[in-house]
Every structure is written in C-alpha cells, then in structure tokens.
Design an enzyme around this catalytic site. Structure first.
Site, PDB file in Angstrom:
ATOM      1  N   HIS A   1      -0.869  12.811   4.930  1.00 37.04           N
ATOM      2  CA  HIS A   1       0.370  13.065   5.659  1.00 37.04           C
ATOM      3  C   HIS A   1       1.582  12.556   4.880  1.00 37.04           C
ATOM      4  CE1 HIS A   1      -1.774   9.412   6.568  1.00 37.04           C
ATOM      5  NE2 HIS A   1      -0.653   8.813   6.871  1.00 37.04           N
TER       6      HIS A   1
ATOM      7  N   HIS B   1       0.829  -1.204   0.000  1.00 37.20           N
ATOM      8  CA  HIS B   1       0.000   0.000   0.000  1.00 37.20           C
ATOM      9  C   HIS B   1       0.865   1.256   0.000  1.00 37.20           C
ATOM     10  CE1 HIS B   1      -3.690  -2.260   0.541  1.00 37.20           C
ATOM     11  NE2 HIS B   1      -3.161  -2.891   1.565  1.00 37.20           N
ATOM     12  N   LYS B   2       1.885   1.264   0.866  1.00 39.81           N
ATOM     13  CA  LYS B   2       2.778   2.419   0.931  1.00 39.81           C
ATOM     14  C   LYS B   2       3.531   2.598  -0.387  1.00 39.81           C
ATOM     15  CE  LYS B   2       3.920   2.706   5.873  1.00 39.81           C
ATOM     16  NZ  LYS B   2       5.061   2.726   6.829  1.00 39.81           N
TER      17      LYS B   2
ATOM     18  N   ASP C   1       8.155   6.737   8.865  1.00 34.11           N
ATOM     19  CA  ASP C   1       7.432   6.166  10.001  1.00 34.11           C
ATOM     20  C   ASP C   1       6.246   7.083  10.239  1.00 34.11           C
ATOM     21  OD1 ASP C   1       7.310   3.938  11.715  1.00 34.11           O
ATOM     22  OD2 ASP C   1       7.780   5.214  13.425  1.00 34.11           O
ATOM     23  N   THR C   2       5.104   6.468  10.408  1.00 37.82           N
ATOM     24  CA  THR C   2       3.856   7.217  10.489  1.00 37.82           C
ATOM     25  C   THR C   2       3.103   6.871  11.763  1.00 37.82           C
ATOM     26  OG1 THR C   2       3.612   7.404   8.093  1.00 37.82           O
ATOM     27  CG2 THR C   2       1.601   7.559   9.393  1.00 37.82           C
TER      28      THR C   2
ATOM     29  N   PHE D   1      -5.925   1.750   3.620  1.00 42.60           N
ATOM     30  CA  PHE D   1      -5.457   0.723   4.547  1.00 42.60           C
ATOM     31  C   PHE D   1      -5.299   1.352   5.918  1.00 42.60           C
ATOM     32  CE2 PHE D   1      -1.874   2.904   2.735  1.00 42.60           C
ATOM     33  CZ  PHE D   1      -0.915   2.981   3.727  1.00 42.60           C
TER      34      PHE D   1
ATOM     35  N   TYR E   1      -5.860   2.919   9.233  1.00 43.39           N
ATOM     36  CA  TYR E   1      -6.986   3.582   9.885  1.00 43.39           C
ATOM     37  C   TYR E   1      -7.827   4.413   8.918  1.00 43.39           C
ATOM     38  CZ  TYR E   1      -4.435   2.478  14.227  1.00 43.39           C
ATOM     39  OH  TYR E   1      -3.787   1.832  15.254  1.00 43.39           O
ATOM     40  N   ASP E   2      -7.594   4.260   7.621  1.00 42.78           N
ATOM     41  CA  ASP E   2      -8.236   5.122   6.633  1.00 42.78           C
ATOM     42  C   ASP E   2      -9.758   5.144   6.745  1.00 42.78           C
ATOM     43  OD1 ASP E   2      -5.792   5.836   5.664  1.00 42.78           O
ATOM     44  OD2 ASP E   2      -5.956   4.760   3.766  1.00 42.78           O
TER      45      ASP E   2
END
Length: 200
Positions: free
Chosen positions: A183, A12-13, A75-76, A155, A157-158
């Site tokens: 973000h 996804h990223k 890192d998110t 994906f 917490y979307d």
C-alpha cells in the site's frame, strides 16, 4: 535544491520510502531538527496525514533554511472486512498504549477467531505540501489475515497479512517484493510520478 522531508522518524517506514524514492534524498524529522510531538487528532487517514504534513511544513517556514522543501506524510490503516473496517485510523494503537506491534497482531488474531471471512486491506494516504500546493494520493493492497503469525520480516501487521496473489505474508516476502506491491509502495510510487513530472 529540492529536498524531500518525510514527516516521520519511524525507521521501518523511512527505509521503505527511501528505497522507493532512491536516488532522491529523503530526510527524517530528526534530520531537519523537528522534535515536537504531532497530535494525530483526525478521524480519518486523510485527516491525520494532512495534519502531520501541515505541521511540519508550517514549522519549516519559520526556519532560516534556503532549501526548496517538499514535505510529505503518510497515515496508514488496516481495514478488516469482518470487523467493519477496524482497526482503521487507530491501527498503530489498536491494542492500547503503549503501542506495540506484537499486541496489535495478537488482538487481530483474537478478534477473528472462528471467523471465516478474513478479507482485509491496507490503505495509505500520503499528503505532500510544496509552497501553497497540497496534494493527497492513496495506495492500497488487498489480502487476507492469516490464522497465525508467519515470517519475521517487516513490521506492524506484516506477519499476519497475506496479499492477494501470494501464498506468503508480508513478513515472509523479501523486502524487494513488498516494496513493489505494498500500500505504501503504491502511494509513494504515485508521489514519485508527481515529482518526476513536476506536477507540484
């Protein structure tokens, strides 16, 4: 040849980052042959982002590769105001191991049950390393946590995060819209500017 290595195998990223940085080539860890686990032992998003980028950059220096690699990692964290910034650095594994997006969303909704303040923000810290130069940049988006899951796109917490100025969650918004305001999009856009202006 300048090549970008994203210190991730998260599909996804990778999709999101490749869309933003197109037409630049972005390689995953698998594609450069890095298969080791990286221990994210940092106490902050900045520390974990740096650990990932440094680990991969150091490994690449031991390989017999002529390409001019730019290694970057992110890192998110989701930071919920009413929960004093939780889950923060443990966002991906908040509900326990094995990490599961669905359980993380359920935990967030349960923790906020009966709470009217549902303000939150997503924050991404990107570290990029090229040679002896290391830079960190950030991106964030503010919004609210909805009372129930909405949408099947995205994906993490979307499906429960609604960005300010919109009446849809990231899980409901088209990928093109999310990639303009998220973000990670904002952090990667800053990275694109650094690369374009040859700051690194």
């Amino acid at each position: 040849m300048r090549r970008l290595v994203f210190a991730s195998n998260n599909a996804h990223k990778l999709e999101e980052v490749r869309r933003i940085l197109a037409p630049a080539e972005v390689l995953s860890l698998n594609e450069v042959g890095f298969h080791a686990d990286i221990d994210e032992t940092g106490q902050t998003l900045s520390e974990n982002s740096l650990i990932k980028a440094q680990t991969v950059a150091t490994w690449l220096q031991t390989q017999s590769i002529d390409d001019d690699f730019y290694v970057f990692a992110d890192d998110t964290g989701l930071e919920i105001e009413a929960l004093n910034g939780a889950p923060g650095v443990i966002t991906a594994r908040w509900a326990g191991e094995p990490a599961c997006d669905a359980n993380n969303r359920k935990k967030a909704l349960a923790e906020l049950s009966g709470i009217t303040n549902r303000k939150a923000r997503f924050r991404t810290v990107v570290t990029i390393i090229h040679g002896n130069t290391t830079r960190q940049i950030e991106g964030e988006v503010r919004g609210t946590i909805t009372s129930e899951e909405r949408g099947n796109s995205g994906f993490g917490y979307d499906a429960i995060f609604m960005p300010d100025g919109y009446n849809k969650t990231f899980g409901e918004l088209p990928a093109e819209t999310k990639n303009q305001i998220s973000h990670r999009a904002r952090a990667i856009a800053k990275l694109a500017d650094l690369l374009k202006n040859n700051v690194l």
